[in-house]
Design a protein around this motif. Structure first.
Motif, PDB file in Angstrom:
ATOM      1  N   PRO A  82       7.361 -43.335  11.356  1.00 23.12           N
ATOM      2  CA  PRO A  82       7.126 -43.473  12.759  1.00 23.12           C
ATOM      3  C   PRO A  82       5.500 -43.155  13.298  1.00 23.12           C
ATOM      4  O   PRO A  82       5.149 -43.625  14.366  1.00 23.12           O
ATOM      5  N   GLU A  83       4.893 -42.377  12.483  1.00 19.33           N
ATOM      6  CA  GLU A  83       3.320 -42.143  12.857  1.00 19.33           C
ATOM      7  C   GLU A  83       2.598 -43.291  12.924  1.00 19.33           C
ATOM      8  O   GLU A  83       1.969 -43.738  13.724  1.00 19.33           O
ATOM      9  N   ALA A  84       2.935 -44.442  11.794  1.00 20.68           N
ATOM     10  CA  ALA A  84       2.233 -45.776  11.679  1.00 20.68           C
ATOM     11  C   ALA A  84       2.511 -46.531  12.929  1.00 20.68           C
ATOM     12  O   ALA A  84       1.637 -47.150  13.472  1.00 20.68           O
ATOM     13  N   PHE A  85       3.803 -46.543  13.337  1.00 21.64           N
ATOM     14  CA  PHE A  85       4.222 -47.135  14.593  1.00 21.64           C
ATOM     15  C   PHE A  85       3.463 -46.906  15.805  1.00 21.64           C
ATOM     16  O   PHE A  85       2.977 -47.417  16.592  1.00 21.64           O
ATOM     17  N   LEU A  86       3.232 -45.493  15.964  1.00 14.79           N
ATOM     18  CA  LEU A  86       2.791 -44.976  17.172  1.00 14.79           C
ATOM     19  C   LEU A  86       1.092 -45.044  17.315  1.00 14.79           C
ATOM     20  O   LEU A  86       0.757 -45.288  18.259  1.00 14.79           O
ATOM     21  N   ILE A  87       0.563 -45.043  16.024  1.00 10.05           N
ATOM     22  CA  ILE A  87      -0.666 -45.131  16.131  1.00 10.05           C
ATOM     23  C   ILE A  87      -1.003 -46.589  16.351  1.00 10.05           C
ATOM     24  O   ILE A  87      -1.881 -47.115  17.142  1.00 10.05           O
ATOM     25  N   ALA A  88      -0.258 -47.601  15.801  1.00  7.87           N
ATOM     26  CA  ALA A  88      -0.344 -49.026  16.087  1.00  7.87           C
ATOM     27  C   ALA A  88      -0.143 -49.156  17.821  1.00  7.87           C
ATOM     28  O   ALA A  88      -0.600 -49.914  18.271  1.00  7.87           O
ATOM     29  N   LEU A  89       0.897 -48.702  18.305  1.00  5.35           N
ATOM     30  CA  LEU A  89       0.998 -48.846  19.571  1.00  5.35           C
ATOM     31  C   LEU A  89      -0.172 -48.450  20.706  1.00  5.35           C
ATOM     32  O   LEU A  89      -0.506 -48.840  21.382  1.00  5.35           O
ATOM     33  N   ASP A  95      14.189 -37.802  12.908  1.00  4.22           N
ATOM     34  CA  ASP A  95      14.617 -36.594  12.309  1.00  4.22           C
ATOM     35  C   ASP A  95      13.536 -35.610  11.756  1.00  4.22           C
ATOM     36  O   ASP A  95      13.617 -34.894  10.998  1.00  4.22           O
ATOM     37  N   ARG A  96      12.237 -35.681  12.741  1.00  4.33           N
ATOM     38  CA  ARG A  96      11.103 -34.920  12.168  1.00  4.33           C
ATOM     39  C   ARG A  96      10.309 -34.653  13.288  1.00  4.33           C
ATOM     40  O   ARG A  96      10.512 -35.180  14.399  1.00  4.33           O
ATOM     41  N   SER A  97       9.375 -33.820  13.073  1.00  4.27           N
ATOM     42  CA  SER A  97       8.417 -33.537  14.542  1.00  4.27           C
ATOM     43  C   SER A  97       7.539 -34.534  14.544  1.00  4.27           C
ATOM     44  O   SER A  97       7.227 -35.183  13.418  1.00  4.27           O
ATOM     45  N   ILE A  98       7.099 -34.977  15.779  1.00  6.38           N
ATOM     46  CA  ILE A  98       6.094 -36.089  16.068  1.00  6.38           C
ATOM     47  C   ILE A  98       4.753 -35.477  16.494  1.00  6.38           C
ATOM     48  O   ILE A  98       4.686 -34.709  17.451  1.00  6.38           O
ATOM     49  N   SER A  99       3.799 -36.081  16.064  1.00  2.52           N
ATOM     50  CA  SER A  99       2.451 -35.620  16.536  1.00  2.52           C
ATOM     51  C   SER A  99       2.136 -36.628  17.631  1.00  2.52           C
ATOM     52  O   SER A  99       2.528 -37.754  17.697  1.00  2.52           O
ATOM     53  N   LEU A 100       1.479 -36.013  18.534  1.00  2.00           N
ATOM     54  CA  LEU A 100       0.865 -36.744  19.754  1.00  2.00           C
ATOM     55  C   LEU A 100      -0.605 -37.077  19.728  1.00  2.00           C
ATOM     56  O   LEU A 100      -1.171 -37.575  20.815  1.00  2.00           O
ATOM     57  N   ASN A 101      -1.044 -36.928  18.623  1.00  2.00           N
ATOM     58  CA  ASN A 101      -2.646 -37.128  18.286  1.00  2.00           C
ATOM     59  C   ASN A 101      -2.859 -38.692  18.771  1.00  2.00           C
ATOM     60  O   ASN A 101      -4.202 -38.920  19.772  1.00  2.00           O
ATOM     61  N   TRP A 102      -2.214 -39.714  18.579  1.00  2.00           N
ATOM     62  CA  TRP A 102      -2.205 -40.967  18.918  1.00  2.00           C
ATOM     63  C   TRP A 102      -2.330 -41.275  20.281  1.00  2.00           C
ATOM     64  O   TRP A 102      -3.068 -42.276  20.976  1.00  2.00           O
ATOM     65  N   ILE A 103      -1.847 -40.439  21.051  1.00  2.00           N
ATOM     66  CA  ILE A 103      -1.875 -40.684  22.600  1.00  2.00           C
ATOM     67  C   ILE A 103      -3.347 -40.553  23.228  1.00  2.00           C
ATOM     68  O   ILE A 103      -3.250 -40.992  24.518  1.00  2.00           O
ATOM     69  N   ALA A 104      -4.053 -39.844  22.537  1.00  2.00           N
ATOM     70  CA  ALA A 104      -5.247 -39.543  23.118  1.00  2.00           C
ATOM     71  C   ALA A 104      -6.120 -41.088  23.126  1.00  2.00           C
ATOM     72  O   ALA A 104      -7.269 -40.986  23.904  1.00  2.00           O
ATOM     73  N   ASN A 105      -5.617 -41.925  22.358  1.00  2.00           N
ATOM     74  CA  ASN A 105      -6.231 -43.254  22.186  1.00  2.00           C
ATOM     75  C   ASN A 105      -6.066 -43.971  23.390  1.00  2.00           C
ATOM     76  O   ASN A 105      -6.446 -45.193  23.521  1.00  2.00           O
ATOM     77  N   MET A 152      14.524 -35.716  20.657  1.00  2.00           N
ATOM     78  CA  MET A 152      15.883 -35.191  20.062  1.00  2.00           C
ATOM     79  C   MET A 152      15.870 -33.694  19.362  1.00  2.00           C
ATOM     80  O   MET A 152      16.049 -33.305  18.364  1.00  2.00           O
ATOM     81  N   ASP A 153      15.449 -32.836  20.340  1.00  2.00           N
ATOM     82  CA  ASP A 153      15.203 -31.413  20.075  1.00  2.00           C
ATOM     83  C   ASP A 153      14.224 -31.162  18.987  1.00  2.00           C
ATOM     84  O   ASP A 153      14.269 -30.065  18.494  1.00  2.00           O
TER      85      ASP A 153
END
Length: 498
Positions: free
Chosen positions: A117-124, A140-150, A162-163
């Motif tokens: 998922p990290e690769a997908f979000l960075i690509a997005l 099913d894991r925590s998600i980093s938001l670093n990508w959104i700063a771009n 999902m919690d």
């Protein structure tokens, strides 16, 4: 079919006939990646597309279906007019495909279970034309938001999860153009103060996130108009004397653990709606009469012992909901010109009287005053000529009558008087038989009614239903039996045949 602009193939399982791509006026379409198939889409003029994934791609261990799906998405990339895309259940083996949708301005999607998922979000995040981003991320894991700063160009962001917690939550604070932010169903806990640079933020929704604490900076957002903190774990709000978000109009704090409201709320002069239902609030600040834009207030299911100070004399308010508190009295009303249409005080078991001058609420169309302990009904209630719903179930504790003025309530549709054996029966039927009404529903169950009046008006008074259950009635008036305008009569008696 020149006038056809929107088309859906959501139930169509086969590949689209090539002729569909020649419908020049279609600008919005819903289809699956299976439908796209091998069609060349470079000539279509679609502006909006809702694309659902191929269920076979999720189950195929060979990768054949996934490759077919990705080929279909690459075909969609060729639609240069495309501005809005909703991806539903798309799984990408190659996240870089998302980078190719450079023409997109509004991207919405439901994504789950991708291997990376990290690769997908960075690509997005490389899509620098996107200003609206709606993502439901079911991983099913925590998600980093670093990508959104771009993506500093973002103006409208919705992210649902999902919690699971976020990592690098502070990255949201870099979106200086943000006007709307929604985070839904994440494990956020105590929020860091990310709001210092979000000077354009108007709409903030942080719902179902397990938030235990919000920073003071949230209440100093200069452009904030709508704040929704529904279903969190807040026990208090920043105890400030004043807020910098002076333009705040709509606040929803329902389903938290709040025990009080800060004094700053009385200074929100532009406040229009406030929902604090399902909390543990015992104390609230005064000054409600002076919030001249206020329209709706909801403090249902709390621990209030007093009516909000001055609220009864607020001329702009249209709805007051105070269900299931511990309020003993509603203060009397001064003056006239009120706009109140709805008053809900059901469940305040220590309330023994309604305001003497409740009739000053001439626009009142709904009074929900059930499960009280009223000793009487004020005569001025009959001045509420606009009443559509009058609910007094199980509220009368002493012998009393319905105010005679209720006979003139032409709009009355629902009359709930059940479980009130001490309410004068003659006054009840004087109101019921006073005039024809539309969609009239009556509940008189368990009112110790032994006999209905014999009156010719039964022949011309229509009603949808009348509940007479649990009353010692032996027979119904012949006029009611013969009436051709009556609705359903429920008596639960084998001795009565209406």
């Amino acid at each position: 079919m020149k006038n056809l602009h929107v088309i859906s193939f959501s139930k169509y399982k086969a590949e689209l006939p090539p002729s569909i791509t020649r419908l020049a006026h279609i600008d919005s379409i819903k289809l699956s990646t299976t439908n796209i198939g091998n069609n060349n889409l470079s000539g279509v003029q679609w502006k909006k597309a809702h694309i659902t994934g191929d269920p076979a791609a999720w189950k195929d261990s060979t990768g054949i279906h996934k490759q077919t799906e990705e080929k279909a998405l690459l075909s969609l990339v060729s639609v240069k007019t495309l501005r809005t895309v909703y991806f539903d259940d798309i799984k990408l083996n190659d996240p870089s495909i998302i980078k190719r949708f450079t023409q997109i301005e509004d991207l919405r999607g439901l994504f789950e279970g991708d291997d990376d998922p990290e690769a997908f979000l960075i690509a997005l995040s490389s899509l620098n034309n996107v200003h609206t981003l709606y993502l439901n991320l079911f991983y099913d894991r925590s998600i980093s938001l670093n990508w959104i700063a771009n993506m500093p160009q973002l103006q409208d962001v919705f992210i649902g999860g999902m919690d699971h917690p976020f990592k690098s939550f502070e990255a949201l604070g870099q979106l200086t153009n943000l006007k709307s932010l929604t985070l839904h169903q994440f494990a956020l806990g105590a929020m860091p103060d990310i709001f210092g640079k979000l000077n354009h933020l108007k709409n903030l929704q942080l719902t179902l996130n397990g938030i235990t604490k919000v920073p003071a900076g949230l209440f100093n957002l200069p452009a904030l108009e709508n704040l929704d903190l529904t279903e969190n774990s807040l026990t208090y709000l920043p105890p400030l004397l004043s807020y910098g978000c002076t333009g705040l109009k709509h606040v929803n704090l329902m389903m938290n653990q709040l025990t009080s409201l800060p004094a700053a709320f009385s200074g929100l002069q532009n406040l229009e709606t406030l929902n604090c239902s399902n909390n543990k609030i015992e104390t609230i600040p005064g000054g409600w009469a002076y919030l001249t834009h206020l329209k709706e207030v909801n403090f249902a299911i709390n621990h209030l012992t007093e009516f909000p100070e001055g609220l009864q004399n607020n001329h702009s308010v249209e709805r007051i909901t105070l269900f299931f508190n511990k309020i003993q009295t509603v203060p009397d009303i001064d003056g006239d010109g009120y706009k109140l249409r709805y008053l809900g005080i059901t469940g305040n078991r220590n309330m023994f009287a309604l305001p003497e001058h409740i009739g000053a609420y001439t626009q009142l169309d709904t009074l929900e005053a059930q499960y009280l302990n009223l000793n009487e009904l004020p005569e001025s209630l009959g001045d509420c000529k606009q009443l559509k719903m009058l609910l007094l179930s199980r509220s009368i504790t002493k012998k009393t009558t319905l105010p005679s003025g209720l006979k003139d309530t032409r709009n009355l549709e629902i009359l709930e008087l059940n479980d009130n054996p001490l309410l004068d029966h003659r006054s009840i039927f004087d109101v019921i038989l006073s005039q024809p009404r539309s969609n009239f529903r009556i509940n008189l169950s368990n009112c110790d009614i032994r006999q209905l009046p014999s009156a010719s008006k039964w022949l011309s008074i229509p009603f949808v239903s009348m509940n007479l259950r649990d009353n010692p009635i032996s027979e119904l008036p012949q006029e009611l039996i013969n009436s051709k305008v009556k609705g359903a009569i429920d008596t639960n008696s084998t001795n009565i045949h209406p």
